[in-house]
Write a protein that holds these residues in place. Sequence first.
Motif, PDB file in Angstrom:
ATOM      1  N   GLN A   8       0.871  -1.235  -0.153  1.00  0.00           N
ATOM      2  CA  GLN A   8       0.022   0.057   0.024  1.00  0.00           C
ATOM      3  C   GLN A   8       0.903   1.328  -0.071  1.00  0.00           C
ATOM      4  OE1 GLN A   8      -2.682  -0.616   3.497  1.00  0.00           O
ATOM      5  NE2 GLN A   8      -4.132  -1.524   2.098  1.00  0.00           N
ATOM      6  N   TYR A   9       1.843   1.255   0.736  1.00  0.00           N
ATOM      7  CA  TYR A   9       2.708   2.364   0.806  1.00  0.00           C
ATOM      8  C   TYR A   9       3.365   2.597  -0.745  1.00  0.00           C
ATOM      9  CZ  TYR A   9       7.035   5.006   1.311  1.00  0.00           C
ATOM     10  OH  TYR A   9       8.035   6.015   1.100  1.00  0.00           O
ATOM     11  N   LEU A  10       3.695   1.558  -1.195  1.00  0.00           N
ATOM     12  CA  LEU A  10       4.471   1.741  -2.485  1.00  0.00           C
ATOM     13  C   LEU A  10       3.398   2.191  -3.601  1.00  0.00           C
ATOM     14  CD1 LEU A  10       6.740  -1.550  -2.725  1.00  0.00           C
ATOM     15  CD2 LEU A  10       7.334   0.938  -2.566  1.00  0.00           C
ATOM     16  N   GLN A  11       2.294   1.821  -3.435  1.00  0.00           N
ATOM     17  CA  GLN A  11       1.253   2.227  -4.442  1.00  0.00           C
ATOM     18  C   GLN A  11       0.954   3.741  -4.045  1.00  0.00           C
ATOM     19  OE1 GLN A  11      -2.110  -0.465  -3.648  1.00  0.00           O
ATOM     20  NE2 GLN A  11      -2.094  -1.302  -5.784  1.00  0.00           N
ATOM     21  N   LYS A  12       0.908   4.182  -2.961  1.00  0.00           N
ATOM     22  CA  LYS A  12       0.760   5.560  -2.558  1.00  0.00           C
ATOM     23  C   LYS A  12       1.804   6.274  -3.181  1.00  0.00           C
ATOM     24  CE  LYS A  12      -0.136   8.467   1.268  1.00  0.00           C
ATOM     25  NZ  LYS A  12      -0.126   8.807   2.716  1.00  0.00           N
ATOM     26  N   ARG A  13       2.983   5.888  -3.158  1.00  0.00           N
ATOM     27  CA  ARG A  13       4.164   6.417  -3.483  1.00  0.00           C
ATOM     28  C   ARG A  13       4.028   6.782  -4.941  1.00  0.00           C
ATOM     29  NH1 ARG A  13       7.554  10.518  -2.937  1.00  0.00           N
ATOM     30  NH2 ARG A  13       9.719   9.882  -3.161  1.00  0.00           N
ATOM     31  N   ILE A  14       3.887   5.516  -5.586  1.00  0.00           N
ATOM     32  CA  ILE A  14       3.785   5.451  -7.135  1.00  0.00           C
ATOM     33  C   ILE A  14       2.915   6.764  -7.555  1.00  0.00           C
ATOM     34  CG2 ILE A  14       2.640   4.238  -9.218  1.00  0.00           C
ATOM     35  CD1 ILE A  14       4.197   1.677  -7.685  1.00  0.00           C
ATOM     36  N   LEU A  15       1.482   6.615  -6.888  1.00  0.00           N
ATOM     37  CA  LEU A  15       0.519   7.725  -7.308  1.00  0.00           C
ATOM     38  C   LEU A  15       1.152   9.110  -6.982  1.00  0.00           C
ATOM     39  CD1 LEU A  15      -2.761   6.075  -5.751  1.00  0.00           C
ATOM     40  CD2 LEU A  15      -1.923   6.324  -8.066  1.00  0.00           C
ATOM     41  N   GLU A  16       1.892   9.342  -5.928  1.00  0.00           N
ATOM     42  CA  GLU A  16       2.449  10.625  -5.762  1.00  0.00           C
ATOM     43  C   GLU A  16       3.511  10.890  -6.819  1.00  0.00           C
ATOM     44  OE1 GLU A  16       4.361  10.162  -1.818  1.00  0.00           O
ATOM     45  OE2 GLU A  16       2.414  10.342  -0.850  1.00  0.00           O
ATOM     46  N   LEU A  17       4.293   9.974  -7.109  1.00  0.00           N
ATOM     47  CA  LEU A  17       5.210  10.211  -8.153  1.00  0.00           C
ATOM     48  C   LEU A  17       4.826  10.520  -9.493  1.00  0.00           C
ATOM     49  CD1 LEU A  17       8.057   7.602  -7.066  1.00  0.00           C
ATOM     50  CD2 LEU A  17       8.123  10.142  -6.868  1.00  0.00           C
ATOM     51  N   GLU A  18       3.617   9.895  -9.718  1.00  0.00           N
ATOM     52  CA  GLU A  18       2.901  10.081 -11.090  1.00  0.00           C
ATOM     53  C   GLU A  18       2.158  11.274 -11.234  1.00  0.00           C
ATOM     54  OE1 GLU A  18       0.216   6.788 -11.124  1.00  0.00           O
ATOM     55  OE2 GLU A  18       1.707   5.518 -12.418  1.00  0.00           O
ATOM     56  N   GLU A  19       1.756  11.938  -9.918  1.00  0.00           N
ATOM     57  CA  GLU A  19       1.386  13.161  -9.906  1.00  0.00           C
ATOM     58  C   GLU A  19       2.395  14.315 -10.239  1.00  0.00           C
ATOM     59  OE1 GLU A  19      -0.979  14.091  -6.458  1.00  0.00           O
ATOM     60  OE2 GLU A  19      -2.260  12.401  -6.698  1.00  0.00           O
ATOM     61  N   LYS A  20       3.545  13.925  -9.537  1.00  0.00           N
ATOM     62  CA  LYS A  20       4.701  14.927  -9.629  1.00  0.00           C
ATOM     63  C   LYS A  20       5.198  15.018 -11.037  1.00  0.00           C
ATOM     64  CE  LYS A  20       6.635  14.969  -5.184  1.00  0.00           C
ATOM     65  NZ  LYS A  20       7.731  14.808  -4.195  1.00  0.00           N
ATOM     66  N   ILE A  21       5.339  13.782 -11.690  1.00  0.00           N
ATOM     67  CA  ILE A  21       5.748  13.689 -13.174  1.00  0.00           C
ATOM     68  C   ILE A  21       4.733  14.497 -14.077  1.00  0.00           C
ATOM     69  CG2 ILE A  21       5.512  12.263 -15.211  1.00  0.00           C
ATOM     70  CD1 ILE A  21       6.787   9.966 -13.326  1.00  0.00           C
ATOM     71  N   GLU A  22       3.241  14.367 -13.817  1.00  0.00           N
ATOM     72  CA  GLU A  22       2.438  15.236 -14.486  1.00  0.00           C
ATOM     73  C   GLU A  22       2.514  16.714 -14.546  1.00  0.00           C
ATOM     74  OE1 GLU A  22      -0.342  16.152 -17.403  1.00  0.00           O
ATOM     75  OE2 GLU A  22       0.339  14.076 -16.843  1.00  0.00           O
ATOM     76  N   GLN A  23       2.776  16.989 -13.197  1.00  0.00           N
ATOM     77  CA  GLN A  23       2.977  18.314 -12.801  1.00  0.00           C
ATOM     78  C   GLN A  23       4.371  19.133 -13.469  1.00  0.00           C
ATOM     79  OE1 GLN A  23       3.220  18.574  -8.570  1.00  0.00           O
ATOM     80  NE2 GLN A  23       1.145  18.274  -8.185  1.00  0.00           N
ATOM     81  N   ARG A  25       5.383  17.923 -15.965  1.00  0.00           N
ATOM     82  CA  ARG A  25       5.260  17.885 -17.570  1.00  0.00           C
ATOM     83  C   ARG A  25       4.307  19.145 -18.011  1.00  0.00           C
ATOM     84  NH1 ARG A  25       3.182  11.562 -18.339  1.00  0.00           N
ATOM     85  NH2 ARG A  25       5.157  10.762 -18.931  1.00  0.00           N
ATOM     86  N   LEU A  26       3.529  19.699 -17.143  1.00  0.00           N
ATOM     87  CA  LEU A  26       2.648  20.891 -17.034  1.00  0.00           C
ATOM     88  C   LEU A  26       3.744  21.988 -17.298  1.00  0.00           C
ATOM     89  CD1 LEU A  26      -0.285  22.294 -17.507  1.00  0.00           C
ATOM     90  CD2 LEU A  26      -0.251  22.107 -14.901  1.00  0.00           C
ATOM     91  N   SER A  27       4.358  21.975 -16.095  1.00  0.00           N
ATOM     92  CA  SER A  27       5.335  22.961 -15.984  1.00  0.00           C
ATOM     93  C   SER A  27       6.332  23.189 -17.040  1.00  0.00           C
ATOM     94  CB  SER A  27       6.211  22.772 -14.899  1.00  0.00           C
ATOM     95  OG  SER A  27       5.650  22.915 -13.500  1.00  0.00           O
TER      96      SER A  27
END
Length: 87
Positions: A8-23, A25-27
Amino acid sequence: MNGNADFQYLQKRILELEEKIEQLRLSRRVLMNLIEKIEKDKSGFVSRLEKENRKLHKDNYRYAQNMLKQNRRIVELQTKLESMLSE
């Protein structure tokens, strides 16, 4: 149970990292758009400066030609005046 918490921690961490990647890309898109705009503005500014420079050169050439013509006229008049005075 520990393995499930790690998962669960790794899944949460993956989601956080995916959000950062999207941010990121937007930047990046925003920065690229800004760079394009700056380059376009710079190009327009340089173009205006080149146009103004050509105009100034042209005006300067005309001014120099006019001064030369006036100087010739002055010399002609001085020569005429001297010839009239010497008669």
